[in-house]
Design an enzyme around this catalytic site. Sequence first.
Site, PDB file in Angstrom:
ATOM      1  CG  ASP A  20      -2.035   0.963   1.137  1.00 49.55           C
ATOM      2  OD1 ASP A  20      -2.284   1.489   0.032  1.00 49.55           O
ATOM      3  OD2 ASP A  20      -2.679   1.226   2.164  1.00 49.55           O
ATOM      4  N   GLY A  21       0.323   2.308  -0.640  1.00 47.69           N
ATOM      5  CA  GLY A  21       0.975   3.622  -0.586  1.00 47.69           C
ATOM      6  C   GLY A  21       1.588   4.054  -1.913  1.00 47.69           C
ATOM      7  CG  ASN A  22       2.122   1.216  -4.986  1.00 49.18           C
ATOM      8  OD1 ASN A  22       2.949   1.087  -4.105  1.00 49.18           O
ATOM      9  ND2 ASN A  22       1.634   0.200  -5.682  1.00 49.18           N
ATOM     10  N   GLY A  23       0.103   5.200  -4.614  1.00 53.33           N
ATOM     11  CA  GLY A  23      -0.513   6.442  -5.105  1.00 53.33           C
ATOM     12  C   GLY A  23       0.042   7.655  -4.357  1.00 53.33           C
ATOM     13  NE  ARG A  24      -1.490   6.698   0.915  1.00 54.52           N
ATOM     14  CZ  ARG A  24      -1.572   5.839   1.922  1.00 54.52           C
ATOM     15  NH1 ARG A  24      -1.358   6.241   3.152  1.00 54.52           N
ATOM     16  NH2 ARG A  24      -1.888   4.582   1.691  1.00 54.52           N
ATOM     17  CG  HIS A  40       0.255   1.373  -9.306  1.00 55.57           C
ATOM     18  ND1 HIS A  40      -0.025   1.116  -7.978  1.00 55.57           N
ATOM     19  CD2 HIS A  40      -0.813   2.066  -9.788  1.00 55.57           C
ATOM     20  CE1 HIS A  40      -1.216   1.626  -7.674  1.00 55.57           C
ATOM     21  NE2 HIS A  40      -1.707   2.208  -8.754  1.00 55.57           N
ATOM     22  CB  THR A  68     -12.848  -8.211  -5.339  1.00 56.00           C
ATOM     23  OG1 THR A  68     -12.769  -8.012  -3.927  1.00 56.00           O
ATOM     24  CG2 THR A  68     -12.561  -9.669  -5.643  1.00 56.00           C
ATOM     25  CG  ASN A  97      -7.376  -2.576  -6.015  1.00 49.25           C
ATOM     26  OD1 ASN A  97      -6.494  -3.370  -5.717  1.00 49.25           O
ATOM     27  ND2 ASN A  97      -7.690  -1.575  -5.221  1.00 49.25           N
ATOM     28  NE  ARG A 153      -8.637   0.905   5.313  1.00 50.80           N
ATOM     29  CZ  ARG A 153      -8.141   2.132   5.297  1.00 50.80           C
ATOM     30  NH1 ARG A 153      -8.366   2.935   6.306  1.00 50.80           N
ATOM     31  NH2 ARG A 153      -7.442   2.561   4.266  1.00 50.80           N
ATOM     32  CD  GLU A 202       1.479 -11.739  16.583  1.00 44.06           C
ATOM     33  OE1 GLU A 202       1.270 -10.537  16.802  1.00 44.06           O
ATOM     34  OE2 GLU A 202       1.042 -12.657  17.312  1.00 44.06           O
TER      35      GLU A 202
END
Length: 242
Positions: A22-26, A39, A68, A70, A196, A209
């Site tokens: 996560d975080g590619n867009g930011r 990306h 699903t 995206n 999340r 974990e």
Amino acid sequence: MALFKKKEINLPPPQHIAIIMDGNGRWAKKRGLPRTAGHGAGAEAFRRTANYCRTLGVKYLTVYAFSTENWKRSEEEVSGIMKLLGKYLEEALADMEKNHVRFRFFGDLSRLSPELQTLCQNAQERSSEYDEVQVNFCLNYGGRDEIVKAAKSFAREVAEGKRKPEELTEQLFDNYLYSAGVPDPELIIRPSGEMRTSNFLLWQSAYSEYVFMDVLWPDFSPKDLDAAIAEYHRRNRRFGGV
Ligand code: FPP
């Protein structure tokens, strides 16, 4: 997050690590670049991380490449991600004899382009004998969708008289999931500061974990993986016991 402590260096890594990339867009936005550039950098981070996992002796690496949900993104962004996946799989197929990586795909591949479906199928089939390292790509994957599909498959077998409802156990249910035969991940890493699960490995993560990190996925480095593993070793895993 505290960095790697010397005494933890010799602890074995988890057998199975899963990552929500996560975080590619930011990452792209911070640089004034289009999301697809994020990306692209994310795909590089994946290559880096997969190589490092192999060096450490991690047996299974599962990554959330496309959910699903995206499909709600722009066509340009979706096709950019699919192109990156296609490019990676072409390279992987070319290097297969050298790398000995086994590939599995978790998700409903029927919505992908025929070309990408063929690449996935070839990668899965041609690597099925390798058993050193296994990369599981979650593609058009949703944890709830996976559980519903598994329930439907079991119900179908009951309707056909092949199974009885009373036979169903947690162990048997595992066989109907995309991840059949793969041990549950001990460690799930989510970079980018979000906390999340986002429909990732809902069944398999019952006792995983979770390590949440602030780094954006394209910046994720071996040092971050070391830190996540060190944090995992600091946890006291009780599996519901005391
Ligand atoms: C989440 O970040 C990332 C995705 C939805 C796509 C992940 C895809 C890749 C890393 C490339 C796939 C290719 C290979 C070879 C693995 P986001 O876009 O939601 O980031 P944001 O929350 O900052 O917007």
